[in-house]
Design an enzyme around this catalytic site. Sequence first.
Site, PDB file in Angstrom:
ATOM      1  N   ASP A 192       1.216  -5.370   8.053  1.00  0.00           N
ATOM      2  CA  ASP A 192       0.087  -4.450   7.956  1.00  0.00           C
ATOM      3  C   ASP A 192      -1.179  -5.290   7.754  1.00  0.00           C
ATOM      4  O   ASP A 192      -1.278  -6.034   6.773  1.00  0.00           O
ATOM      5  CB  ASP A 192       0.307  -3.494   6.774  1.00  0.00           C
ATOM      6  CG  ASP A 192      -0.797  -2.448   6.668  1.00  0.00           C
ATOM      7  OD1 ASP A 192      -1.954  -2.757   7.014  1.00  0.00           O
ATOM      8  OD2 ASP A 192      -0.502  -1.325   6.214  1.00  0.00           O
ATOM      9  N   PHE A 230       0.852  -1.193   0.000  1.00  0.00           N
ATOM     10  CA  PHE A 230       0.000   0.000   0.000  1.00  0.00           C
ATOM     11  C   PHE A 230       0.895   1.253   0.000  1.00  0.00           C
ATOM     12  O   PHE A 230       1.907   1.291   0.711  1.00  0.00           O
ATOM     13  CB  PHE A 230      -0.888  -0.035   1.243  1.00  0.00           C
ATOM     14  CG  PHE A 230      -1.993   0.979   1.233  1.00  0.00           C
ATOM     15  CD1 PHE A 230      -3.161   0.735   0.518  1.00  0.00           C
ATOM     16  CD2 PHE A 230      -1.864   2.173   1.912  1.00  0.00           C
ATOM     17  CE1 PHE A 230      -4.190   1.680   0.507  1.00  0.00           C
ATOM     18  CE2 PHE A 230      -2.878   3.118   1.894  1.00  0.00           C
ATOM     19  CZ  PHE A 230      -4.049   2.867   1.191  1.00  0.00           C
ATOM     20  N   ARG A 287     -12.537  -3.081  -7.706  1.00  0.00           N
ATOM     21  CA  ARG A 287     -12.310  -3.874  -6.494  1.00  0.00           C
ATOM     22  C   ARG A 287     -13.651  -4.035  -5.799  1.00  0.00           C
ATOM     23  O   ARG A 287     -14.300  -3.044  -5.459  1.00  0.00           O
ATOM     24  CB  ARG A 287     -11.301  -3.173  -5.585  1.00  0.00           C
ATOM     25  CG  ARG A 287     -10.869  -4.058  -4.429  1.00  0.00           C
ATOM     26  CD  ARG A 287      -9.893  -3.365  -3.522  1.00  0.00           C
ATOM     27  NE  ARG A 287     -10.550  -2.308  -2.757  1.00  0.00           N
ATOM     28  CZ  ARG A 287      -9.949  -1.584  -1.820  1.00  0.00           C
ATOM     29  NH1 ARG A 287      -8.681  -1.788  -1.558  1.00  0.00           N
ATOM     30  NH2 ARG A 287     -10.611  -0.651  -1.164  1.00  0.00           N
ATOM     31  N   TYR A 328     -11.478   1.012  10.334  1.00  0.00           N
ATOM     32  CA  TYR A 328     -12.666   1.553   9.645  1.00  0.00           C
ATOM     33  C   TYR A 328     -13.049   0.733   8.426  1.00  0.00           C
ATOM     34  O   TYR A 328     -14.025   1.020   7.768  1.00  0.00           O
ATOM     35  CB  TYR A 328     -12.445   3.023   9.255  1.00  0.00           C
ATOM     36  CG  TYR A 328     -11.134   3.299   8.534  1.00  0.00           C
ATOM     37  CD1 TYR A 328     -10.984   3.014   7.189  1.00  0.00           C
ATOM     38  CD2 TYR A 328     -10.045   3.847   9.219  1.00  0.00           C
ATOM     39  CE1 TYR A 328      -9.792   3.261   6.535  1.00  0.00           C
ATOM     40  CE2 TYR A 328      -8.837   4.090   8.579  1.00  0.00           C
ATOM     41  CZ  TYR A 328      -8.719   3.796   7.233  1.00  0.00           C
ATOM     42  OH  TYR A 328      -7.528   4.028   6.595  1.00  0.00           O
ATOM     43  N   LYS A 329     -12.259  -0.300   8.093  1.00  0.00           N
ATOM     44  CA  LYS A 329     -12.584  -1.160   6.947  1.00  0.00           C
ATOM     45  C   LYS A 329     -13.472  -2.306   7.439  1.00  0.00           C
ATOM     46  O   LYS A 329     -14.617  -2.074   7.788  1.00  0.00           O
ATOM     47  CB  LYS A 329     -11.291  -1.628   6.277  1.00  0.00           C
ATOM     48  CG  LYS A 329     -10.552  -0.453   5.627  1.00  0.00           C
ATOM     49  CD  LYS A 329      -9.182  -0.794   5.090  1.00  0.00           C
ATOM     50  CE  LYS A 329      -8.562   0.453   4.461  1.00  0.00           C
ATOM     51  NZ  LYS A 329      -7.119   0.326   4.243  1.00  0.00           N
TER      52      LYS A 329
HETATM   53  C1  LIG Z   1      -6.252   1.468   4.221  1.00  0.00           C
HETATM   54  C2  LIG Z   1      -4.824   1.131   4.402  1.00  0.00           C
HETATM   55  C3  LIG Z   1      -3.969   1.996   5.098  1.00  0.00           C
HETATM   56  C4  LIG Z   1      -4.480   3.309   5.582  1.00  0.00           C
HETATM   57  O1  LIG Z   1      -3.658   3.954   6.476  1.00  0.00           O
HETATM   58  P1  LIG Z   1      -4.210   5.258   7.231  1.00  0.00           P
HETATM   59  O2  LIG Z   1      -3.093   5.731   8.013  1.00  0.00           O
HETATM   60  O3  LIG Z   1      -5.412   4.822   8.015  1.00  0.00           O
HETATM   61  O4  LIG Z   1      -4.659   6.240   6.187  1.00  0.00           O
HETATM   62  C5  LIG Z   1      -2.656   1.587   5.302  1.00  0.00           C
HETATM   63  N1  LIG Z   1      -2.210   0.398   4.836  1.00  0.00           N
HETATM   64  C6  LIG Z   1      -3.019  -0.445   4.141  1.00  0.00           C
HETATM   65  C7  LIG Z   1      -2.492  -1.759   3.661  1.00  0.00           C
HETATM   66  C8  LIG Z   1      -4.335  -0.081   3.889  1.00  0.00           C
HETATM   67  O5  LIG Z   1      -5.130  -0.896   3.201  1.00  0.00           O
END
Ligand SMILES: *Cc1c(COP(=O)(O)O)cnc(C)c1O
Length: 417
Positions: free
Chosen positions: A203, A126, A377, A228-229
């Site tokens: 992660d 990401f 997606r 939040y996901k």
């Molecule tokens: C959604 C997501 C993030 C988001 O990070 P934030 O700090 O909450 O914006 C980070 N890593 C992955 C793999 C994600 O899918």
Amino acid sequence: MTNRADVEKLDASDPLAPFRERFALGSDENLIYLDGNSLGRPPKSTLARLRAAAEEEWAGQLIRGWSHWIELARKAGDVLAGGVVGARPGEVVVSDSTSVNLYKLAAAALDARPGRRVIVTDDDNFPTDQYILAGLAEARGLELRRIPTDIDTGVTLAGVREALSDDVALVSLSHVAYRSGAIADMHGITAAAHEAGALMLWDLCHSAGSVPVPLTAANVDLAVGCTYKHLNAGPGAPAFLYVRSDLQPQLRQPIWGWFGQRDQFGMAGDYDPVDTIERFLVGTPPVPGLYGVLEGASLSAEAGIDAIYAKAQGLTDLMVSLHDEWLAPLGFTLASPRDAAQRGAHVTLHHPQAWQICQAWQAEGVIPDFRTPERLRIGPAPLYTRYADVFEAFERLRDLVQEGRHNAFPAERSRVT
Ligand SMILES: *Cc1c(COP(=O)(O)O)cnc(C)c1O
């Protein structure tokens, strides 16, 4: 051929079906939401909790509320540890964002491996993960080594092995790939990192609340993830971090804040952090967000991650079948692993006009996600998406592409969420 009656039978025998009514579903009954892996729907219990937190706790208790608000970060962490990510009590705490937690834990790991000059990640991790790690590498004069990864099948143990050497301090990867949904081999990769003498940081943003995460079983050192996901904690709800218990007193995080301080309200001028997971906290937490995490994580824990994952596999298998039957002849290709055991809770489809199709699908009442390059997606949420929703959404998709209705939408990509 898949037909609607068979799909309705799957809903009738779905053990998670009762969880759907635990969510506030909004008033648009035509809407099919397939982006719960970007922002989950609100649990009804969260809405009630937020109302009470504002009207009774904030308005009524005022500053006295902190006597129990201050425990929420650890309490929510323990629910995540025991019910969501396979860790022990006291190994998970809720704080900050995923990006900030990644920075904190990666910096702590690098400090614990002085002399080693390499951080390993992959070139499809990401973006925020790649940026944070690149920033740390640049500031410390280290090398960021990015494993070349197939964007549709994900990072492999062989790829990680090739990148390892005895000067690697840290390996940091995503457990479930944000674009394709490919699941990485947490056991094998963690063991390989350890063999090379490196620390392993996972992660879990796309795996927490959707697939089993064996943190203790795989002897993982460090992890971060968002809430939040799949955990439905609400927009901007704080993230979590995990540090294996034996490492907690050994690691020093780079942001020395007063929420990590021993005898916090002694107000001493010198930093003297606790030895427990609170060592990785920084400052005053967002209380409404913590309530969102507590409620969302409790709901997932109640349903059970194994049951959630089993339904995720059922829903995504249905998507793959419908893709093969209806969409492949229209120019779509599967951009996710075909084997459900290699996949998290979403499926990604490639089509050369994916952006136009994404807009047209939304106009027909289905919310998916768009991801570059030219991919839809599609993320069903096992707690509230029905098999019939997937069938109906794919039927709308097939018909709109067959009839060319997407051609009326701009091909130029504008803002994407
Ligand atoms: C959604 C997501 C993030 C988001 O990070 P934030 O700090 O909450 O914006 C980070 N890593 C992955 C793999 C994600 O899918």
